[in-house]
Design a protein around this motif. Structure first.
Motif, PDB file in Angstrom:
ATOM      1  N   ILE A   7       0.831  -1.205   0.000  1.00  0.00           N
ATOM      2  CA  ILE A   7       0.000   0.000   0.000  1.00  0.00           C
ATOM      3  C   ILE A   7       0.868   1.259   0.000  1.00  0.00           C
ATOM      4  N   ARG A   8       0.306   2.337  -0.517  1.00  0.00           N
ATOM      5  CA  ARG A   8       1.028   3.605  -0.584  1.00  0.00           C
ATOM      6  C   ARG A   8       0.497   4.536   0.502  1.00  0.00           C
ATOM      7  N   ALA A   9       1.414   5.213   1.173  1.00  0.00           N
ATOM      8  CA  ALA A   9       1.030   6.210   2.188  1.00  0.00           C
ATOM      9  C   ALA A   9       1.508   7.562   1.658  1.00  0.00           C
ATOM     10  N   CYS A  10       0.556   8.327   1.118  1.00  0.00           N
ATOM     11  CA  CYS A  10       0.922   9.578   0.429  1.00  0.00           C
ATOM     12  C   CYS A  10       1.235  10.702   1.422  1.00  0.00           C
ATOM     13  N   ALA A  11       2.237  11.499   1.069  1.00  0.00           N
ATOM     14  CA  ALA A  11       2.601  12.677   1.863  1.00  0.00           C
ATOM     15  C   ALA A  11       1.489  13.724   1.782  1.00  0.00           C
ATOM     16  N   ASP A  41       5.374   6.897   0.891  1.00  0.00           N
ATOM     17  CA  ASP A  41       6.079   5.752   1.462  1.00  0.00           C
ATOM     18  C   ASP A  41       5.361   4.495   0.970  1.00  0.00           C
ATOM     19  N   ILE A  42       6.113   3.397   0.869  1.00  0.00           N
ATOM     20  CA  ILE A  42       5.512   2.122   0.454  1.00  0.00           C
ATOM     21  C   ILE A  42       5.487   1.197   1.670  1.00  0.00           C
ATOM     22  N   LEU A  43       4.318   0.656   1.968  1.00  0.00           N
ATOM     23  CA  LEU A  43       4.169  -0.242   3.112  1.00  0.00           C
ATOM     24  C   LEU A  43       3.824  -1.650   2.626  1.00  0.00           C
ATOM     25  N   LEU A  44       4.538  -2.643   3.153  1.00  0.00           N
ATOM     26  CA  LEU A  44       4.181  -4.043   2.932  1.00  0.00           C
ATOM     27  C   LEU A  44       3.534  -4.504   4.227  1.00  0.00           C
ATOM     28  N   ILE A  45       2.347  -5.056   4.154  1.00  0.00           N
ATOM     29  CA  ILE A  45       1.616  -5.369   5.381  1.00  0.00           C
ATOM     30  C   ILE A  45       0.962  -6.746   5.279  1.00  0.00           C
ATOM     31  N   ASP A  46       1.120  -7.533   6.334  1.00  0.00           N
ATOM     32  CA  ASP A  46       0.368  -8.787   6.426  1.00  0.00           C
ATOM     33  C   ASP A  46       0.086  -9.127   7.885  1.00  0.00           C
ATOM     34  N   ARG A  47      -0.801 -10.078   8.093  1.00  0.00           N
ATOM     35  CA  ARG A  47      -1.191 -10.451   9.448  1.00  0.00           C
ATOM     36  C   ARG A  47      -0.040 -11.212  10.104  1.00  0.00           C
ATOM     37  N   ALA A  48       0.077 -11.063  11.428  1.00  0.00           N
ATOM     38  CA  ALA A  48       1.131 -11.735  12.178  1.00  0.00           C
ATOM     39  C   ALA A  48       0.600 -12.009  13.579  1.00  0.00           C
ATOM     40  N   GLU A  49       1.367 -12.789  14.363  1.00  0.00           N
ATOM     41  CA  GLU A  49       0.887 -13.094  15.725  1.00  0.00           C
ATOM     42  C   GLU A  49       0.874 -11.852  16.597  1.00  0.00           C
ATOM     43  N   ARG A  50       1.895 -11.008  16.402  1.00  0.00           N
ATOM     44  CA  ARG A  50       1.894  -9.737  17.139  1.00  0.00           C
ATOM     45  C   ARG A  50       2.447  -8.654  16.206  1.00  0.00           C
ATOM     46  N   GLY A  99       5.238  10.198   8.926  1.00  0.00           N
ATOM     47  CA  GLY A  99       4.890   9.228   9.971  1.00  0.00           C
ATOM     48  C   GLY A  99       3.385   9.110  10.137  1.00  0.00           C
ATOM     49  N   SER A 100       2.685  10.242  10.064  1.00  0.00           N
ATOM     50  CA  SER A 100       1.218  10.243  10.210  1.00  0.00           C
ATOM     51  C   SER A 100       0.560   9.525   9.035  1.00  0.00           C
ATOM     52  N   ALA A 101       1.078   9.746   7.826  1.00  0.00           N
ATOM     53  CA  ALA A 101       0.517   9.091   6.632  1.00  0.00           C
ATOM     54  C   ALA A 101       0.706   7.581   6.721  1.00  0.00           C
ATOM     55  N   ASP A 102       1.870   7.139   7.211  1.00  0.00           N
ATOM     56  CA  ASP A 102       2.109   5.698   7.375  1.00  0.00           C
ATOM     57  C   ASP A 102       1.095   5.115   8.356  1.00  0.00           C
ATOM     58  N   ALA A 103       0.890   5.809   9.493  1.00  0.00           N
ATOM     59  CA  ALA A 103      -0.045   5.324  10.512  1.00  0.00           C
ATOM     60  C   ALA A 103      -1.461   5.270   9.948  1.00  0.00           C
ATOM     61  N   ALA A 104      -1.875   6.318   9.228  1.00  0.00           N
ATOM     62  CA  ALA A 104      -3.241   6.370   8.680  1.00  0.00           C
ATOM     63  C   ALA A 104      -3.451   5.271   7.637  1.00  0.00           C
ATOM     64  N   ALA A 105      -2.475   5.080   6.756  1.00  0.00           N
ATOM     65  CA  ALA A 105      -2.617   4.051   5.709  1.00  0.00           C
ATOM     66  C   ALA A 105      -2.658   2.664   6.342  1.00  0.00           C
ATOM     67  N   LEU A 107      -3.640   1.899   9.391  1.00  0.00           N
ATOM     68  CA  LEU A 107      -4.916   1.749  10.104  1.00  0.00           C
ATOM     69  C   LEU A 107      -6.040   1.395   9.136  1.00  0.00           C
ATOM     70  N   ARG A 108      -6.119   2.160   8.039  1.00  0.00           N
ATOM     71  CA  ARG A 108      -7.202   1.989   7.082  1.00  0.00           C
ATOM     72  C   ARG A 108      -7.171   0.581   6.487  1.00  0.00           C
ATOM     73  N   PHE A 109      -5.980   0.147   6.096  1.00  0.00           N
ATOM     74  CA  PHE A 109      -5.865  -1.149   5.433  1.00  0.00           C
ATOM     75  C   PHE A 109      -6.009  -2.296   6.429  1.00  0.00           C
ATOM     76  N   ALA A 110      -5.321  -2.202   7.577  1.00  0.00           N
ATOM     77  CA  ALA A 110      -5.333  -3.291   8.558  1.00  0.00           C
ATOM     78  C   ALA A 110      -6.750  -3.526   9.076  1.00  0.00           C
ATOM     79  N   ASN A 111      -7.517  -2.460   9.233  1.00  0.00           N
ATOM     80  CA  ASN A 111      -8.886  -2.608   9.743  1.00  0.00           C
ATOM     81  C   ASN A 111      -9.700  -3.544   8.847  1.00  0.00           C
ATOM     82  N   GLU A 112      -9.484  -3.431   7.538  1.00  0.00           N
ATOM     83  CA  GLU A 112     -10.233  -4.270   6.595  1.00  0.00           C
ATOM     84  C   GLU A 112      -9.817  -5.736   6.686  1.00  0.00           C
ATOM     85  N   LEU A 113      -8.622  -6.004   7.214  1.00  0.00           N
ATOM     86  CA  LEU A 113      -8.144  -7.393   7.316  1.00  0.00           C
ATOM     87  C   LEU A 113      -8.650  -8.075   8.590  1.00  0.00           C
ATOM     88  N   LEU A 114      -9.207  -7.294   9.509  1.00  0.00           N
ATOM     89  CA  LEU A 114      -9.645  -7.865  10.792  1.00  0.00           C
ATOM     90  C   LEU A 114     -10.971  -8.608  10.618  1.00  0.00           C
TER      91      LEU A 114
END
Ligand code: C5P
Length: 275
Positions: A7-11, A41-50, A99-105, A107-114
């Motif tokens: 995912i992309r986290a735009c400035a 910024d480019i974020l690679l994200i997947d589910r993990a134990e913690r 840093g804020s854009a990374d956190a927002a992106a 949050l938005r994406f991870a929420n959909e994976l829950l």
């Protein structure tokens, strides 16, 4: 790592930043018009134990993303977490909301994976707990923000424009810039309309934090004057700095200005709007 999402986290840049008096809670009342940039910024994200975050180039990793995802999992009643790898392209301490854009992106994406995502209002509450500009950065469109920044109104798409971004090489700490700011007597605007043309956009640009940012980092003023001399419609510090942006009608003009700009430790061009 089969299910890794990219995912992309735009400035962001603050096209308008009007800052009022200091509130009893230690924040300033403000009104700001925030635009996203194609720089991301480019974020690679997947589910993990913690939740773990790796971010080469940022000492100590990215704590905003870690905290945001921990709060999200706690609120959603999820035992697991996420692994996030951040490829940093947005400079740190720049006023570009990296840093804020990374956190927002995240949050938005991870929420959909829950399995049971939190409702939008809860996502905004978590975003605001992470930082004043994180709620605005949950949106790709231009936003008008009030309060300490967390009251967000989505305005829509801005006219096509390009920015040249120049960093003097030394970051500025948001807290230091706000602390130096002397609030003016003039009231904050009640509303700001979405500009429809590049001329309207250029006429709007102003930043109350430019004075303290340029006092703390005089190179910001030199970069602003350099961008104006190079043909920018207007130029200003973004947020609390230390990046200065110049506004241009075309990518070629923005690139031409950056190519000849002296005194920048880092410089690039970007499209206005998340793309
Ligand atoms: O909310 P955030 O953690 O991003 O804010 C960083 C710092 O910026 C705050 O600790 C405060 O000093 C300053 N700030 C402020 N008024 C705001 C937003 C931020 O004084 N509206």
């Amino acid at each position: 790592m089969d299910d890794v999402a990219i995912i992309r986290a735009c400035a962001k840049v603050n096209l308008v930043l009007r800052v009022g008096p200091l509130r009893p809670d230690g924040y300033h009342e403000l009104v700001t018009l925030i635009a996203r940039l194609s720089l991301a910024d480019i974020l690679l994200i997947d589910r993990a134990e913690r939740t773990t975050v790796s971010c080469p180039g940022l000492p100590g990793g990215d704590t905003l993303v870690t905290r945001a995802l921990e709060l999200l999992c706690e609120s959603a009643g999820s035992d697991g977490g996420f692994h996030v790898h951040i490829d940093k392209r947005i400079p740190h301490g720049a006023g570009l909301g990296g840093g804020s854009a990374d956190a927002a992106a995240a949050l938005r994406f991870a929420n959909e994976l829950l399995p049971t995502p939190v409702i939008p209002a809860e996502l905004v509450r978590i975003a605001a707990a992470i930082g004043s500009d994180v709620p605005a950065l949950l949106h790709d469109e231009a936003t008008l923000c009030r309060g300490r920044g967390e009251q967000v109104e989505v305005l829509g798409e801005l006219p096509r424009a390009y920015v040249a971004l120049a960093h003097p090489g030394r970051p500025l700490a948001t807290r230091d810039v706000y602390r130096r700011y002397q609030p003016e007597a003039r009231p904050l605007p009640a509303a700001i309309a979405l500009p429809q043309t590049l001329d309207e956009l250029a006429a709007l640009i102003e930043n109350d934090l430019a004075v303290p940012a340029e006092q703390l980092e005089p190179a910001c003023a030199e970069l602003r004057l350099g961008l104006l001399e190079a043909g920018a419609r207007t130029a200003a510090v973004s947020g609390s700095g230390s990046v200065v942006f110049g506004l241009f009608a075309t990518e070629q003009e923005a690139e031409g200005a950056i190519a000849n700009l002296a005194g920048a430790a880092w410089k690039t061009t970007s499209t206005l709007g998340a793309r």
